[in-house]
Design a protein around this motif. Structure first.
Motif, short mmCIF file in Angstrom:
data_model
loop_
_atom_site.label_atom_id
_atom_site.label_comp_id
_atom_site.label_asym_id
_atom_site.label_seq_id
_atom_site.Cartn_x
_atom_site.Cartn_y
_atom_site.Cartn_z
N GLY A 95 0.80 -1.22 0.00
CA GLY A 95 0.00 0.00 0.00
C GLY A 95 0.83 1.27 0.00
O GLY A 95 0.64 2.15 -0.85
N PRO A 96 1.79 1.41 0.94
CA PRO A 96 2.59 2.63 0.94
C PRO A 96 3.36 2.85 -0.37
O PRO A 96 3.51 3.98 -0.83
N TYR A 100 2.99 6.03 -2.69
CA TYR A 100 4.13 6.83 -3.14
C TYR A 100 4.14 7.00 -4.66
O TYR A 100 4.56 8.04 -5.17
N ARG A 167 -0.34 -11.02 8.69
CA ARG A 167 -0.02 -9.88 7.82
C ARG A 167 1.48 -9.71 7.65
O ARG A 167 2.26 -10.01 8.55
N TRP A 173 12.53 -0.97 4.79
CA TRP A 173 11.97 -0.49 3.53
C TRP A 173 12.97 -0.52 2.41
O TRP A 173 12.63 -0.70 1.24
N ALA B 69 -3.85 5.29 -0.61
CA ALA B 69 -3.51 5.61 0.77
C ALA B 69 -4.33 4.75 1.73
O ALA B 69 -3.81 4.27 2.74
N TYR B 71 -5.39 1.81 1.13
CA TYR B 71 -4.75 0.50 1.02
C TYR B 71 -3.49 0.45 1.88
O TYR B 71 -3.23 -0.54 2.58
N GLY B 72 -2.74 1.51 1.90
CA GLY B 72 -1.46 1.53 2.60
C GLY B 72 -1.58 1.73 4.10
O GLY B 72 -0.87 1.08 4.86
N SER B 297 -5.76 0.16 11.15
CA SER B 297 -4.44 0.66 10.75
C SER B 297 -3.46 -0.42 10.36
O SER B 297 -3.49 -1.53 10.87
N SER B 298 -2.56 -0.02 9.47
CA SER B 298 -1.40 -0.86 9.20
C SER B 298 -0.37 -0.58 10.30
O SER B 298 -0.53 0.38 11.06
N PRO B 299 0.68 -1.39 10.41
CA PRO B 299 1.65 -1.19 11.49
C PRO B 299 2.30 0.20 11.43
O PRO B 299 2.38 0.79 10.35
N SER B 301 5.25 1.11 11.31
CA SER B 301 6.36 1.22 10.35
C SER B 301 5.84 1.62 8.97
O SER B 301 6.47 2.42 8.27
N SER B 302 4.67 1.09 8.54
CA SER B 302 4.11 1.46 7.24
C SER B 302 3.63 2.91 7.27
O SER B 302 3.87 3.68 6.34
N PHE B 305 6.59 5.36 7.32
CA PHE B 305 7.29 5.39 6.02
C PHE B 305 6.55 6.28 5.03
O PHE B 305 7.14 7.11 4.33
N LEU B 306 5.23 6.14 4.99
CA LEU B 306 4.46 6.93 4.03
C LEU B 306 4.31 8.38 4.50
O LEU B 306 4.28 9.30 3.68
N LEU B 307 4.27 8.56 5.83
CA LEU B 307 4.07 9.92 6.35
C LEU B 307 5.23 10.84 5.99
O LEU B 307 5.02 12.00 5.62
N VAL B 308 6.45 10.30 6.07
CA VAL B 308 7.64 11.10 5.77
C VAL B 308 7.51 11.76 4.40
O VAL B 308 7.72 12.97 4.25
N GLY B 309 7.15 10.97 3.41
CA GLY B 309 7.04 11.50 2.06
C GLY B 309 5.83 12.41 1.90
O GLY B 309 5.89 13.45 1.24
N THR B 310 4.73 12.01 2.53
CA THR B 310 3.48 12.76 2.35
C THR B 310 3.62 14.20 2.83
O THR B 310 3.12 15.12 2.19
N LEU B 313 5.47 15.88 0.11
CA LEU B 313 4.94 15.82 -1.26
C LEU B 313 3.59 16.53 -1.41
O LEU B 313 3.35 17.18 -2.43
#
Lengths: 487, 339
Positions: A95-96, A100, A167, A173, B69, B71-72, B297-299, B301-302, B305-310, B313
């Motif tokens: 998903g992430p 991205y 899961r 990463w 998002a 999904y992630g 929620s996903s863990p 760590s996921s 990881f996505l928050l940093v970029g979001t 961006l």
């Protein structure tokens, strides 16, 4: 119902929608890069032929891009509708990455596409060129994320499995993204996209060369430049692609031996294995029938060593084997087309050296029939790699049967029918529009944004003012209109 | 507090922002398609489409981001909501296909008949997209049956009086946004007609907002708990008050030659307030009435990881989206030929 289950239909629907979708991004990746090169050449040399070609292919790009966007929206939601258990288990990892892709690539492409398509007279040459480059870079970034995700499903790394929920929990990463097969797949897919466009552009050039010849006309500079650029691409990229495919084969042998065995149609693991050129793999009798073999070649090609060990399908339990009969053939079609592309590239070099590059009818006919070769090879390669991953969605870890949503058969059957009808209607119409544009020659002063006549004749739409029979008049009119290119 | 508590809250806010950005941006261009039904002249339709031609696919990308998002960062919600709302989601995707390609195809059609076909595809695709988005929203608000973390309801559970009401409301609301967008971006007779359409649509929209506000709390008792508890009511009371204030402002500017943008801002304000009200009601559920944002929620760590970029961006995207709108600013007339 006829032994068909929701799983079959879910797979068929996903395969169908992805197969359609994958063609448009491949076309966009290659064509965006080609457009950036054309505009760059125009800015550097000031030759109008490059601008003409840029505008000619831009119209085709805009149709292909729109179809890519809308078929891509479907993909973003299909994981959830048909593969919800897969989405829940692999979502934390995949998903992430997909998010991205949207954040770094889709927005970039969509944001600057408007400027690229319609903004030439609003932002100036340099900013416009920047927009073109950004769109092209966006397509490449998008490809990278998608291949990172897909490669992770093939060669998973950097995760731990949560005992309670089953899961995949991301741990590293860097390892997830740069998983063992990612670099090989990225290069192979990127080159495939460039080849798709090289052979499309080459075929359009060849078509107009042949037609001009039939009509006894001298081909225009635009047609010659287009054909020549495409054939240079073919001559350079086709051999590179064969090398890239070979290294990906070595990688697959290391990480997905069952896939290699199924692609090769080998049942018993052996050293000094022959290469089966033709045959029909039979999953029931565990043999490959009617085979024609080349001694030792299997070991030599797959391991680069005549004594190398090649795996056989019998190394794996029957329920862990990919379905060989399909990928045995798709793999061979891909390879066969690859060598035909290589042959066309060589022929073009030879005829250039002989000085009959623009005259040799056989070269042009060959290039014309090779028009869809890139796309067919791409689809066959994609089927080989995806069906070869079966019976898993995440290789060796999560079975396809454990990935599907618990949805009812009639519902998924209905949506399948709807997808097939809509895709054929819409994308059939799109293809018709693209072929129509391709059948017209690029004109001097292509897509004339003529400042004096503010009517809708700006090229992308074939308005009534642009009748084919009044070609000459319009051309001369446009030329004068283009004395000062729009800024 | 630990990150497993805060990350889902941050992501819920980002998810809300994404959905809101989608509604604000794609709402008006879907609305234009709906208004094709009342603008029969080809050149008027061309002008309408040309006001959004350079930006529409950027608008639609927010919907793709929403899916990706979800999904992630909330995979459990993604895996529950999508099978539950399967038919309207598939219908929405097919509608968006027709709508999206019509932008390109209608300008390339060479005969009046095929142009009409793609105009109808654009109208029907836009209307169906709006209707299905409302059905999806209504289906979500009324609740989704979940057992053992999976969807446990039937094929047509989403189809109720309430979801149909939501579907029709979104069609009307998007048409209003489309009409207000036209007031801003076109002039002449087309703008005059847009003002007239906007007035009718605004009256209907306000009526629908009132009905929705009264109907929603009856679906789940929990929905009321943020609204009638003192002193929390103090924080949420401004929502209905602001709706009324915007209504007054809308009425004072809709016929005024000096105001081109204000009606659109008022209409967007209504959408924003309705969305806020909905958020207050649903909080903290993501799949009402059983899965909250932490369960979905996903863990961490996921999410990290996505928050940093979001964080980097999304502002960047907003900046260049603004630039793109700036490049294509100004009134669009018949002379503007983007195609």
């Amino acid at each position: 119902m006829f032994g068909i289950t929701a799983l079959h239909l879910a797979r068929a629907q996903f395969g169908f929608t992805v197969a359609f979708h994958i063609l448009f991004p491949a076309f966009s990746i290659g064509l965006a890069a080609f457009l950036a090169v054309l505009e760059g050449l125009w800015l550097k040399t000031g030759k109008h032929v490059y601008l003409d070609l840029f505008r000619y292919w831009l119209k085709i790009f805009s149709i292909g891009f729109a179809m890519g966007v809308v078929s891509g929206v479907v993909m973003s939601y299909e994981f959830g509708t048909n593969w919800s258990r897969f989405a829940e288990k692999a979502g934390p990892v995949l998903g992430p990455m997909l998010a991205y892709e949207v954040l770094t690539a889709f927005f970039l492409e969509a944001g600057f596409l408007g400027v690229m398509l319609f903004g030439m007279d609003r932002v100036g040459k340099r900013l416009h060129f920047t927009a073109t480059c950004l769109v092209s870079i966006g397509t490449l970034i998008s490809m990278s994320w998608i291949l990172a995700s897909n490669s992770w499903m093939q060669t998973p790394a950097g995760y731990v499995i949560d005992k309670a929920t089953g899961r995949f929990m991301p741990e590293d990463w860097w390892k997830i993204i740069f998983n063992p097969s990612f670099p090989y797949r990225l290069v192979h897919m990127g080159l495939a996209a460039f080849l798709c466009v090289a052979f499309s552009v080459g075929a359009v050039g060849a078509y107009h060369l042949l037609r001009d010849r039939k009509r006894g006309r001298k081909p225009t500079e635009a047609v010659r430049v287009m054909f020549s650029m495409a054939m240079w691409m073919a001559a350079i990229v086709a051999p590179l692609q064969i090398l890239a495919g070979d290294t990906q084969g070595l990688n697959t042998l290391k990480y997905q031996p069952a896939k290699i065995a199924a692609m090769e149609g080998d049942w018993d693991s052996k050293t000094r294995a022959p290469e089966i050129l033709f045959g029909i793999p039979n999953m029931k009798t565990e043999t490959t029938d009617y085979k024609i073999e080349l001694p030792f070649a299997g070991s030599l090609i797959l391991t680069h060593d005549i004594n190398g060990r090649v795996p056989g399908l019998k190394d794996f339990k029957p329920e862990d084997r990919p379905y060989s009969p399909l990928i045995f053939f798709t793999f061979r079609i891909m390879i066969g087309l690859g060598f035909l592309m290589f042959g066309l590239g060589l022929l073009s070099l030879f005829l250039r050296w002989r000085g009959t590059f623009y005259e040799n009818v056989w070269l042009h006919r060959f290039a014309l029939v090779m028009a869809p070769s890139g796309f067919i090879a791409l689809l066959c390669g994609w089927i080989t790699t995806e069906v070869g991953r079966q019976p898993y969605t995440v290789y060796g870890l999560l079975r396809t049967t454990d990935s599907v949503s618990s949805i009812a058969l009639p519902g998924i059957a209905t949506s399948m029918v709807a997808f097939v009808i809509v895709y054929f209607a819409v994308f059939g119409a799109g293809l018709a529009f693209i072929l129509k544009l391709m059948s017209k020659e690029p004109e001097m002063g292509e897509s004339g944004l003529d400042p004096r006549t503010p009517t809708r004749t700006s090229g992308i739409n074939p308005g009534p003012a642009q009748g084919a029979d009044s070609n000459v008049d319009i051309r001369s009119g446009k030329q004068s209109g283009h004395a000062q290119p729009a800024e | 507090m630990d990150q497993a508590h805060w990350l889902p809250i941050i992501w819920a806010c980002i998810a809300c922002f994404t959905v809101l950005a989608y509604i604000v941006l794609d709402g008006f261009d879907i609305g234009l398609g709906i208004l094709f039904a009342v603008e029969p002249e080809k050149h008027d339709r061309d002008v309408m489409v040309n006001t959004v031609a350079p930006v529409w696919d950027g608008n639609e990308t927010w919907l793709i981001l929403g899916g990706a998002a979800l999904y992630g960062v909330f995979p459990v919600a993604y895996a529950t909501i999508l099978p539950a709302l399967y038919p309207p989601i598939i219908a929405m995707l097919l509608a968006l296909i027709f709508r999206g390609v019509s932008f390109e195809f209608r300008f390339r059609a060479e005969t009046a008949r095929s142009r009409l076909i793609w105009d109808i595809a654009f109208f029907a695709g836009s209307t169906l997209a709006a209707l299905t988005q409302g059905l999806i929203l209504g289906g979500l608000i009324q609740g989704i049956k979940v057992e053992n973390g999976q969807y446990a309801g039937g094929w047509f559970d989403w189809l109720t009086g309430f979801s149909i009401f939501c579907g029709l409301s979104v069609v009307v609301g998007y048409a209003l946004l489309g009409a207000c967008w036209m007031i801003w971006r076109v002039d002449g007779d087309l703008q005059k007609r847009a003002r007239r359409h906007a007035k009718t649509l605004a009256v209907v929209t306000l009526g629908l907002i009132i009905v929705a506000s009264l109907w929603t709390p009856t679906l789940h008792l929990e929905y009321m708990r943020h609204w009638d508890v003192w002193p929390r009511i103090l924080y949420v009371a401004p929502v209905p008050v602001l709706v009324a204030v915007l209504a007054v402002l809308f009425w004072r500017t809709i016929d005024s030659e000096d105001h081109h943008l204000t009606p659109l801002l008022c209409a967007l304000g209504w959408f924003f307030l309705c969305f806020t009200g909905l958020g207050v009601s649903l909080w903290p559920w993501i799949v009402p009435p059983s899965i909250d944002i932490w369960q979905a929620s996903s863990p961490p760590s996921s999410q990290k990881f996505l928050l940093v970029g979001t964080v980097v961006l999304i502002p960047t995207i907003l900046a260049y989206t603004t630039y793109s709108y700036w490049v294509f600013r100004g009134k669009v007339g018949r002379e503007t030929h983007y195609h």
